[in-house]
Every structure is written in structure tokens, then in C-alpha cells.
Design an enzyme around this catalytic site. Structure first.
Site, PDB file in Angstrom:
ATOM      1  N   ARG A  93       0.854  -1.188   0.000  1.00 15.21           N
ATOM      2  CA  ARG A  93       0.000   0.000   0.000  1.00 15.21           C
ATOM      3  C   ARG A  93       0.888   1.235   0.000  1.00 15.21           C
ATOM      4  O   ARG A  93       1.676   1.446   0.926  1.00 15.21           O
ATOM      5  CB  ARG A  93      -0.924  -0.019   1.227  1.00 15.21           C
ATOM      6  CG  ARG A  93      -1.823   1.173   1.266  1.00 15.21           C
ATOM      7  CD  ARG A  93      -2.807   1.212   2.423  1.00 15.21           C
ATOM      8  NE  ARG A  93      -3.264   2.587   2.474  1.00 15.21           N
ATOM      9  CZ  ARG A  93      -3.354   3.341   3.554  1.00 15.21           C
ATOM     10  NH1 ARG A  93      -3.081   2.835   4.744  1.00 15.21           N
ATOM     11  NH2 ARG A  93      -3.727   4.594   3.468  1.00 15.21           N
TER      12      ARG A  93
ATOM     13  N   HIS B 139      -3.184  11.108   0.831  1.00 12.59           N
ATOM     14  CA  HIS B 139      -2.753  10.795   2.202  1.00 12.59           C
ATOM     15  C   HIS B 139      -2.209  12.097   2.806  1.00 12.59           C
ATOM     16  O   HIS B 139      -1.023  12.222   3.095  1.00 12.59           O
ATOM     17  CB  HIS B 139      -1.699   9.684   2.160  1.00 12.59           C
ATOM     18  CG  HIS B 139      -1.412   9.035   3.496  1.00 12.59           C
ATOM     19  ND1 HIS B 139      -1.571   7.686   3.714  1.00 12.59           N
ATOM     20  CD2 HIS B 139      -0.969   9.540   4.670  1.00 12.59           C
ATOM     21  CE1 HIS B 139      -1.219   7.388   4.967  1.00 12.59           C
ATOM     22  NE2 HIS B 139      -0.850   8.509   5.561  1.00 12.59           N
TER      23      HIS B 139
ATOM     24  N   GLU C 241      -4.070  -0.454   8.021  1.00 13.08           N
ATOM     25  CA  GLU C 241      -2.880  -0.061   8.796  1.00 13.08           C
ATOM     26  C   GLU C 241      -3.027  -0.571  10.212  1.00 13.08           C
ATOM     27  O   GLU C 241      -4.106  -0.496  10.799  1.00 13.08           O
ATOM     28  CB  GLU C 241      -2.733   1.463   8.936  1.00 13.08           C
ATOM     29  CG  GLU C 241      -2.177   2.186   7.775  1.00 13.08           C
ATOM     30  CD  GLU C 241      -2.049   3.696   8.025  1.00 13.08           C
ATOM     31  OE1 GLU C 241      -1.850   4.124   9.185  1.00 13.08           O
ATOM     32  OE2 GLU C 241      -2.170   4.436   7.040  1.00 13.08           O
TER      33      GLU C 241
HETATM   34  O1  IFM Z   1       2.176   7.579  10.114  1.00  8.71           O
HETATM   35  C1  IFM Z   1       0.790   7.533  10.258  1.00  8.71           C
HETATM   36  C2  IFM Z   1       0.109   7.383   8.912  1.00  8.71           C
HETATM   37  O2  IFM Z   1       0.457   8.393   8.039  1.00  8.71           O
HETATM   38  C3  IFM Z   1      -1.392   7.401   9.083  1.00  8.71           C
HETATM   39  N1  IFM Z   1      -1.809   6.461  10.070  1.00  8.71           N
HETATM   40  C4  IFM Z   1      -1.127   6.459  11.341  1.00  8.71           C
HETATM   41  C5  IFM Z   1       0.362   6.382  11.133  1.00  8.71           C
HETATM   42  C6  IFM Z   1       1.090   6.370  12.492  1.00  8.71           C
HETATM   43  O3  IFM Z   1       0.809   7.530  13.189  1.00  8.71           O
END
Ligand code: IFM
Length: 461
Positions: A80, A124, A365
Site C-alpha cells: 500500500r 494521504h 494499517e
Molecule cells: O504515520 C501515520 C500514517 O500516516 C497514518 N496512520 C497512522 C500512522 C502512524 O501515526
């Protein structure tokens, strides 16, 4: 933590890692890339720990072939990544930058050549500055610009992409970037920021439609969700937790999955032709991506007392909720509580809340930051990171056993990278990056994940 082998997942389960453009690419003034809001935000004094910036980051723009080799060694099914909007459309709309498209073509081609399916996020958090100059997400037009950008990318790169996410974590971009001002674009608009959330959701829906019209499929979202618990059984704490839950979870998931805002009071925070917008926002998805890190504990605010805690920033007075630290759990080196069962809980809550309206889920994530140091042999034995992923995968597996349809898990992150306002101290990677030399060193967690994926691959055969 358990030392039993991590349980097995179905053969089709997708094993991935995740990154984002601004956090790893660097090369912010190369290849015809236009400026983004994060370039500008990093240049403001005192916004980023240690005055750091993403100007070089992990230098992935130049080192991507070696990074893809690492991914191949890991045996990933999917990687990803996010595209830098301003690398493809330097002013956010209008002429396409051929060098930007070319960079991503080469990267995606190489991923496909080594058998890794690209999972692409379009936005993002690194909005082109030219769009911010026109109001950013407070301006409804930005939603249409995201739709156009999706069309361009879908037409040019779509044949190589396995999964799509138009946007990442709109809740974080809204609260940190527009409500509190601790992320780019640095606006502190309080509850007015929900207009920016609505426009991101509208942009998401328009982008889904544009991607489909460009012939792309397998489209979802990467949205941050976690359980919210009341600090006590007192009616005031329970009410405060319920309000917070609506603001951070359901304000974002309900419009997409149910085509409505979760409460009339929240719908009143946004303006626009709501019925028509919600139809676009709820354009059906093939799957829904959950980014999970930590649950939140909420108390009713105490008059005259500021609220700090999980958001790591002081909140303005007058809010109807007060995040309080979670006790009784270990914390990561970033100070986040490690509560794997809360991942199972949010998955079950999604199943209950959305029922038949819920498509399959991916964990787009999950990860933890540890300030890894090398041992006497120069190795990074990051047992805590292994335990984190092992425990969270167990929680996913248990939710699947209870009937939640989870199709894959993306580790945040492949590489140590630029952790936004926290700079480079926080390390989420399976691969250590020495930001002085850019040397990459796979950590013990890399080997653990490689073996886990290999075991599943063997079972597939
Ligand atoms: O680094 C970030 C990412 O960009 C978005 N989700 C959380 C991660 C950790 O804080």
C-alpha cells in the site's frame, strides 16, 4: 505475550505493508513535483519536533528499486503506497506532469514484475499547495479536483493497481489539520472543521465514481477507527464518550456505509446539498479499510480544566468531552496504549452496526513505534513490534472466527519514516532506516513477518 505461533489465516488472506508518499519519498523539488501543504507546514517554525521536514525522508524517490527488492524478500502480496498528488498534478488540477506519472509507472511496473499487487491511496494528507491557496478542503471545489485526479490516475495507472483508496484517515486530517492546527494545513477552526470532513467524504465518493468510469475496481477507503470507552459509568462520562464516538467514528463511517450522518446535530455542522452529496459519498465500495492503533477513554469535561492526553495536544476549552489516558496497558515508545482486543472489538462493532451494508474489511494499517537501537551485532531485535503485530493478528483472527469478514492486514510501516509532527524519532518500520546514511536494515520483525507470510504461501500451494 504469547510465544505460540501466530494462528493461520485463510489462503486468500492478503499480507501487506503500507507507506505514504510524503513520509518516504523526499525529492520534494524534483521531477516537476509541485509544492504540497506539508512542505509549507514543515517550514513553519516549531511545528515539527526537532525542526525536521520530509524534504529527504527515506529518499524512496531515488531508492525505490532497492525498497522493492526488500518487499520482494518479505514476500508481500500487496504494497500500500500513496501517490503524491502534486507530483502528478503540480497545481492540483490542470496539466499532468509526465515525469510524475513516469515515476509511478516504473514503481508499479516493478512491483507487478515481482508479484506484488499495488494498493494505491490517492490522498494521504499532502494536498497540493495551489488547492490550499483556494481554501483546501474547506472549499467544495477541492472534492471535484480529487475526482478529476482520480480519473487521470485511473486512466494512466489503473491497469497495474490491485486495490484503491481515494483517501486516508479523513478524521485525522480533519481534526489535526483543520480543527486543532497541529498538522498541515495548520488551521484551528474547531467544529467548523467538519465542513472540511464533508468535502473529503464528497471527494472520496466522486473519486470512487471516477475510478469506476476509468475501468478500475476493488475500491475502498483507509479510515481510522477504534473503540471509545467511557472513563466511568457516570451518565456524564457515558454521554461524553458517546458524543466523541460519533464525532471520530460514525461521522466518517456512516455517510459512506449508510448514506447519512449519525445524528442531526452532526449533520448541522456541515452545509451543502446534503441529500445529493450523501448519495455520492455512499457510492458502494468493494471493501472498507480500517486503520487501527489505539482505543480512547473519554470523560466529561471538568469545568475550568483543559483537556490533554491521547491527542497529545491541548484541546480548546468548551468541548463536550475530555480524552483521558488509558491505564492498565503497556504503552509503545510513542506513548500509545497497546490494546489488541480493542481491534477485535471495533471489528465486531462494525459488523453489528452496519450488518449487510458492510463490505469485506481490510486492516489497511496497524503498527507501533519503538525507538529501536542496534544490539552489539548491529541487529535490531524489535521483539515488542513482533509482539504487537502477533497480538493484533490474533485479535483479527478471533473476530473472523466470530464471523467478521476480514480479508487482509497491512503493517504500518514497511520503512521507518517521517512521522508527521513527531518527525523521525518515532519508528514504525519493519526496516530500520538510518536517516543520515539512508542505510536500510531489516529488523527482527521483518524476518518474523517474512516467515509468517511464507508459511501462508506454502499453505496456498
Ligand atoms: O504515520 C501515520 C500514517 O500516516 C497514518 N496512520 C497512522 C500512522 C502512524 O501515526
Amino acid at each position: 505475550m504469547s510465544r505460540q505461533p501466530t494462528p493461520l489465516f485463510p489462503p486468500s488472506f492478503v499480507w501487506g505493508t503500507a507507506t505514504s508518499a510524503y513520509q518516504i519519498e523526499g525529492a520534494v523539488a524534483e521531477g516537476g513535483r509541485g509544492p504540497s501543504i506539508w512542505d509549507e507546514f514543515c517550514d513553519r517554525p516549531a511545528m515539527i519536533a526537532g525542526g525536521e521536514t520530509g524534504r529527504v525522508a527515506a529518499d524512496h524517490y531515488h531508492r525505490w528499486p532497492a525498497d522493492v527488492d526488500l518487499m520482494a524478500r518479505l514476500g508481500l502480496d500487496s504494497y500500500r503506497l500513496s501517490l503524491s498528488w502534486s507530483r502528478i498534478l503540480p497545481t492540483g488540477s490542470g496539466p499532468v506532469n509526465p515525469e510524475g506519472v513516469d515515476f509511478y509507472e516504473r514503481l508499479l511496473d516493478r512491483l507487478c514484475a515481482v508479484g506484488i499487487s499495488p494498493a494505491v491511496t490517492l490522498f494521504h494528507w499532502d494536498l497540493p499547495s495551489a488547492l490550499q491557496d483556494q481554501g483546501g478542503w474547506m472549499n467544495r471545489d477541492t472534492a471535484y479536483r480529487l475526482g478529476e485526479y482520480a480519473q487521470v490516475v485511473g486512466e494512466r495507472l489503473g491497469d497495474r493497481v490491485g486495490m484503491w483508496m481515494p483517501i486516508n484517515e479523513p478524521v485525522v486530517h480533519t481534526l489535526y489539520g483543520y480543527a486543532l492546527g497541529v498538522h498541515a494545513p495548520g488551521l484551528a477552526l474547531g467544529f467548523e472543521a467538519f465542513q472540511a470532513a464533508h468535502h473529503q467524504l464528497l471527494g472520496h465518493g466522486l473519486a470512487v465514481q471516477a475510478l469506476r468510469s476509468a475501468g478500475c475496481d476493488n475500491i475502498g477507503i483507509a479510515s481510522n477507527h477504534a473503540p471509545v470507552h467511557a472513563a466511568s459509568d457516570s451518565p456524564a462520562d457515558v454521554l461524553a464518550a458517546d458524543v466523541y464516538d460519533h464525532v471520530v467514528n460514525w461521522m466518517f463511517a456512516d455517510p459512506i456505509l449508510l448514506g447519512k450522518y449519525p445524528a442531526e446535530e452532526l449533520a448541522q455542522l456541515v452545509s451543502g446539498p446534503l441529500d445529493a452529496d450523501l448519495k455520492i459519498i455512499s457510492t458502494p465500495l468493494d471493501w472498507y479499510g480500517i486503520n487501527y492503533y489505539e482505543p480512547t477513554v473519554i470523560a466529561a469535561p471538568v469545568e475550568g480544566q483543559g483537556t490533554a492526553g491521547v491527542l497529545e495536544v491541548d484541546l480548546p476549552p468548551g468541548l463536550p468531552f475530555a480524552p483521558v489516558p488509558m491505564t492498565g496497558y503497556p504503552t509503545t515508545d510513542f506513548g500509545w496504549p497497546v490494546v489488541p482486543e480493542a481491534l477485535g472489538e471495533i471489528l465486531r462493532t462494525f459488523k453489528t452496526r452496519f450488518g449487510a451494508a458492510l463490505p469485506p474489511i481490510y486492516i489497511t494499517e496497524s503498527g507501533s513505534s519503538w525507538h529501536d537501537l542496534p544490539d552489539e551485532f548491529g541487529e535490531f531485535v524489535d521483539r515488542a513490534r513482533i509482539d504487537y503485530h502477533d497480538a493484533h493478528l490474533r485479535a483479527v483472527r478471533s473476530a473472523m472466527d466470530d464471523g467478521v469478514d476480514v480479508r487482509g492486514y497491512f503493517v504500518w510501516s514497511l520503512l521507518d519514516n517521517f512521522e508527521w509532527a513527531a518527525g523521525y524519532k518515532e519508528r514504525f518500520g519493519l526496516v530500520h532506516v538510518d536517516f543520515q546514511t539512508q542505510e536500510r536494515t531489516p529488523k527482527a520483525s521483518f524476518e518474523w513477518y517474512r516467515a509468517l507470510i511464507a508459511k501462508h504461501r506454502a499453505a496456498r500451494v
